[in-house]
Design a protein around this motif. Structure first.
Motif, PDB file in Angstrom:
ATOM      1  N   ASP A  13       2.747 -36.028 -17.045  1.00 13.45           N
ATOM      2  CA  ASP A  13       3.344 -34.997 -16.204  1.00 13.45           C
ATOM      3  C   ASP A  13       4.792 -35.301 -15.791  1.00 13.45           C
ATOM      4  O   ASP A  13       5.204 -35.004 -14.662  1.00 13.45           O
ATOM      5  N   ILE A  14       5.570 -35.916 -16.698  1.00 12.45           N
ATOM      6  CA  ILE A  14       6.994 -36.148 -16.443  1.00 12.45           C
ATOM      7  C   ILE A  14       7.785 -35.081 -17.162  1.00 12.45           C
ATOM      8  O   ILE A  14       7.475 -34.724 -18.303  1.00 12.45           O
ATOM      9  N   ASN A  15       8.822 -34.607 -16.496  1.00 14.05           N
ATOM     10  CA  ASN A  15       9.663 -33.548 -17.048  1.00 14.05           C
ATOM     11  C   ASN A  15      10.167 -33.951 -18.421  1.00 14.05           C
ATOM     12  O   ASN A  15      10.520 -35.107 -18.662  1.00 14.05           O
ATOM     13  N   GLU A  16      10.204 -32.974 -19.346  1.00 16.90           N
ATOM     14  CA  GLU A  16      10.595 -33.276 -20.730  1.00 16.90           C
ATOM     15  C   GLU A  16      12.002 -33.849 -20.817  1.00 16.90           C
ATOM     16  O   GLU A  16      12.250 -34.805 -21.571  1.00 16.90           O
ATOM     17  N   THR A  17      12.926 -33.277 -20.074  1.00 19.97           N
ATOM     18  CA  THR A  17      14.325 -33.777 -20.107  1.00 19.97           C
ATOM     19  C   THR A  17      14.389 -35.210 -19.598  1.00 19.97           C
ATOM     20  O   THR A  17      15.047 -36.078 -20.203  1.00 19.97           O
ATOM     21  N   VAL A  18      13.697 -35.444 -18.499  1.00 17.04           N
ATOM     22  CA  VAL A  18      13.671 -36.809 -17.942  1.00 17.04           C
ATOM     23  C   VAL A  18      12.973 -37.757 -18.917  1.00 17.04           C
ATOM     24  O   VAL A  18      13.366 -38.918 -19.089  1.00 17.04           O
ATOM     25  N   ALA A  19      11.923 -37.266 -19.560  1.00 17.79           N
ATOM     26  CA  ALA A  19      11.178 -38.098 -20.515  1.00 17.79           C
ATOM     27  C   ALA A  19      12.049 -38.537 -21.674  1.00 17.79           C
ATOM     28  O   ALA A  19      11.918 -39.669 -22.179  1.00 17.79           O
ATOM     29  N   VAL A  20      12.952 -37.671 -22.105  1.00 20.96           N
ATOM     30  CA  VAL A  20      13.865 -38.021 -23.207  1.00 20.96           C
ATOM     31  C   VAL A  20      14.753 -39.194 -22.805  1.00 20.96           C
ATOM     32  O   VAL A  20      14.898 -40.188 -23.544  1.00 20.96           O
ATOM     33  N   TYR A  21      15.354 -39.106 -21.620  1.00 20.56           N
ATOM     34  CA  TYR A  21      16.240 -40.178 -21.150  1.00 20.56           C
ATOM     35  C   TYR A  21      15.474 -41.474 -20.907  1.00 20.56           C
ATOM     36  O   TYR A  21      15.930 -42.566 -21.275  1.00 20.56           O
ATOM     37  N   LEU A  22      14.282 -41.337 -20.285  1.00 16.16           N
ATOM     38  CA  LEU A  22      13.490 -42.534 -20.013  1.00 16.16           C
ATOM     39  C   LEU A  22      13.019 -43.210 -21.294  1.00 16.16           C
ATOM     40  O   LEU A  22      13.016 -44.442 -21.401  1.00 16.16           O
ATOM     41  N   SER A  23      12.608 -42.412 -22.262  1.00 19.10           N
ATOM     42  CA  SER A  23      12.136 -42.989 -23.530  1.00 19.10           C
ATOM     43  C   SER A  23      13.264 -43.756 -24.230  1.00 19.10           C
ATOM     44  O   SER A  23      13.036 -44.839 -24.785  1.00 19.10           O
ATOM     45  N   ASN A  24      14.465 -43.191 -24.215  1.00 19.57           N
ATOM     46  CA  ASN A  24      15.613 -43.886 -24.820  1.00 19.57           C
ATOM     47  C   ASN A  24      15.944 -45.175 -24.066  1.00 19.57           C
ATOM     48  O   ASN A  24      16.222 -46.222 -24.682  1.00 19.57           O
ATOM     49  N   ALA A  25      15.881 -45.071 -22.725  1.00 18.56           N
ATOM     50  CA  ALA A  25      16.187 -46.267 -21.926  1.00 18.56           C
ATOM     51  C   ALA A  25      15.158 -47.362 -22.166  1.00 18.56           C
ATOM     52  O   ALA A  25      15.477 -48.548 -22.301  1.00 18.56           O
ATOM     53  N   ILE A  26      13.864 -46.963 -22.206  1.00 17.03           N
ATOM     54  CA  ILE A  26      12.797 -47.945 -22.447  1.00 17.03           C
ATOM     55  C   ILE A  26      12.960 -48.588 -23.825  1.00 17.03           C
ATOM     56  O   ILE A  26      12.767 -49.799 -23.998  1.00 17.03           O
ATOM     57  N   ALA A  27      13.313 -47.774 -24.836  1.00 13.75           N
ATOM     58  CA  ALA A  27      13.504 -48.311 -26.192  1.00 13.75           C
ATOM     59  C   ALA A  27      14.659 -49.306 -26.222  1.00 13.75           C
ATOM     60  O   ALA A  27      14.573 -50.370 -26.859  1.00 13.75           O
ATOM     61  N   VAL A  28      15.755 -48.955 -25.518  1.00 15.47           N
ATOM     62  CA  VAL A  28      16.908 -49.866 -25.458  1.00 15.47           C
ATOM     63  C   VAL A  28      16.530 -51.181 -24.791  1.00 15.47           C
ATOM     64  O   VAL A  28      16.870 -52.276 -25.276  1.00 15.47           O
ATOM     65  N   ILE A  29      15.808 -51.075 -23.654  1.00 17.53           N
ATOM     66  CA  ILE A  29      15.396 -52.293 -22.943  1.00 17.53           C
ATOM     67  C   ILE A  29      14.474 -53.134 -23.820  1.00 17.53           C
ATOM     68  O   ILE A  29      14.589 -54.373 -23.866  1.00 17.53           O
ATOM     69  N   PHE A  30      13.566 -52.495 -24.517  1.00 15.28           N
ATOM     70  CA  PHE A  30      12.639 -53.208 -25.399  1.00 15.28           C
ATOM     71  C   PHE A  30      13.403 -53.963 -26.490  1.00 15.28           C
ATOM     72  O   PHE A  30      13.119 -55.136 -26.776  1.00 15.28           O
TER      73      PHE A  30
END
Length: 412
Positions: A13-30
């Motif tokens: 239930d996270i907003n799609e736009t926010v999910a895009v940014y978070l997914s990219n940030a998580i991938a970068v951190i990983f």
């Protein structure tokens, strides 16, 4: 990977736009975490094992490569390679990530090759032949070529063009490049001539008064020759000047095993005279000239008797002089001096008289070429000669001083 993370976030239930940014940030951190972990493994484990192995083997080249940190620089390729491998995770930026990562890898290789060439020069300098045939100038040429090629490749990767197109452009700009690398080209030609003609090598003592160089050669590179003067100052002279201008190399003196003494003492001309019987008897007691003096007296007596010379006046007969006897003494003194090289030329001669008197020049070579030892031997020789001159009724010329005038005034 990014899509998977994004879908998981949307399912929570996270907003799609926010999910895009978070997914990219998580991938970068990983990716950053993996990169750091791999980098630590390489540096803390693999490099440590490699350094320990090099120390145990005790090979010169392995130790020097470790000292120059060649492997440490190459190890930086691993984390960059991981970033390059994960570039497809970001499809929109994949091409630029790969280009930048690959360019960085090439830059690392260039830096490592530079350190590797320095290591080669250091290894080569351990051998005696390196003093006569230094290779630093040639290695610098290789560095320039490798950096030129590397920069061309990096630019071609960034702009996505064939490197041959850039090289053809460089060919058109040859005149500009020649102007930019003028000193390097002159230095390369000079280095080749210096090496092939054996004009200079490390450790040589050279003099170039015009440029303030008077000391030992420390380094011969593509553009400069580094000289440490005897006052411990260090001066650099452009390499090409050693070809275009003259310089003095004292290597021949060092290899000959003798260092030249060429110095004069000035005899007061008014103290020069013929030897009388009293002087001759006194001179006969001097060990270095006793035998020569007896032979010369026989020669003089034979000459005067043969030509029936009227010896009632000194001018008529052939006579010995105190200056000639003194000169013979100095010659024999040098022949018996333990620190004068007896295998090299020795001359004690008169020079043209001057307003300062008659110069008696001593020309000989010492057995020691070290500066300190040489100066000590030379001083010892002239200490003795200056002190012994009055024994031959000769005066060393010295311009009048205030003391002389004071003494004259006191006597009057």
């Amino acid at each position: 990977m990014v899509n998977t993370i994004k879908n998981l976030l949307i399912n929570h239930d996270i907003n799609e736009t926010v999910a895009v940014y978070l997914s990219n940030a998580i991938a970068v951190i990983f990716i950053i975490i993996i990169t750091i972990i791999v980098d630590l493994i390489v540096k803390r484990i693999l490099l440590k094992i490699l350094n320990s192995y090099a120390q145990k083997r005790k090979n010169k080249w392995q130790n020097i490569l470790t000292e120059k940190k060649v492997f440490e620089i190459l190890a930086r390729i691993v984390p960059i390679g991981i970033i390059h491998a994960f570039a497809p995770v970001f499809p929109d930026y994949q091409i630029w990530i790969q280009r930048i990562a690959f360019s960085y890898i090439i830059l690392i290789v260039l830096l490592a090759s530079n350190r590797f060439l320095d290591a080669i020069n250091m290894i080569y300098s351990k051998y005696e032949v390196s003093k006569a045939r230094p290779i630093k100038g040639y290695l610098q040429v290789v560095e320039i070529i490798s950096y030129t090629i590397g920069i061309v490749i990096i630019i071609s990767i960034v702009i996505d063009r064939s490197p041959w197109i850039l090289l053809s452009g460089i060919g058109a700009a040859t005149a500009v490049l020649v102007l930019i690398f003028q000193n390097s080209i002159l230095g390369l030609v000079a280095s080749i001539q210096i090496t092939s003609n054996n004009m200079l090598k490390l450790g040589d003592w050279i003099e170039m008064p015009k440029y303030g160089a008077d000391g030992a050669v420390l380094e011969i590179s593509l553009n400069t020759v580094k000289v440490q003067n005897w006052d411990n100052t260090i001066i650099t002279v452009p390499t090409h000047l050693l070809i275009s201008e003259s310089f003095k190399n004292w290597r021949g003196m060092e290899e000959s095993g003798g260092r030249r003494i060429m110095r004069s003492i000035y005899i007061d001309i008014t103290s020069i005279k013929f030897c009388n019987e009293e002087m001759l008897l006194r001179f006969e007691e001097i060990q270095y000239i006793k035998e020569d003096l007896l032979n010369r007296k026989k020669e003089v007596d034979k000459y005067n008797k043969y030509y029936k010379v009227n010896s009632s006046h000194l001018v008529n007969a052939k006579q010995l002089t105190n200056i000639g006897t003194f000169r013979v003494y100095v010659e024999n003194y040098l022949k018996n001096h333990p620190k004068v090289n007896q295998n090299m030329i020795q001359i004690v001669r008169q020079r043209q008289p001057t307003e300062n008197g008659l110069p008696i020049e001593i020309y000989a070579f010492t057995t020691q070429i070290d500066w300190v030892a040489y100066e000590s031997i030379q001083s010892d020789i002239f200490d003795h000669i200056l002190a012994v001159a009055p024994e031959f009724d000769l005066r060393i010329f010295q311009a009048p001083t205030g003391y002389d005038f004071h003494r004259l005034r006191t006597e009057v």
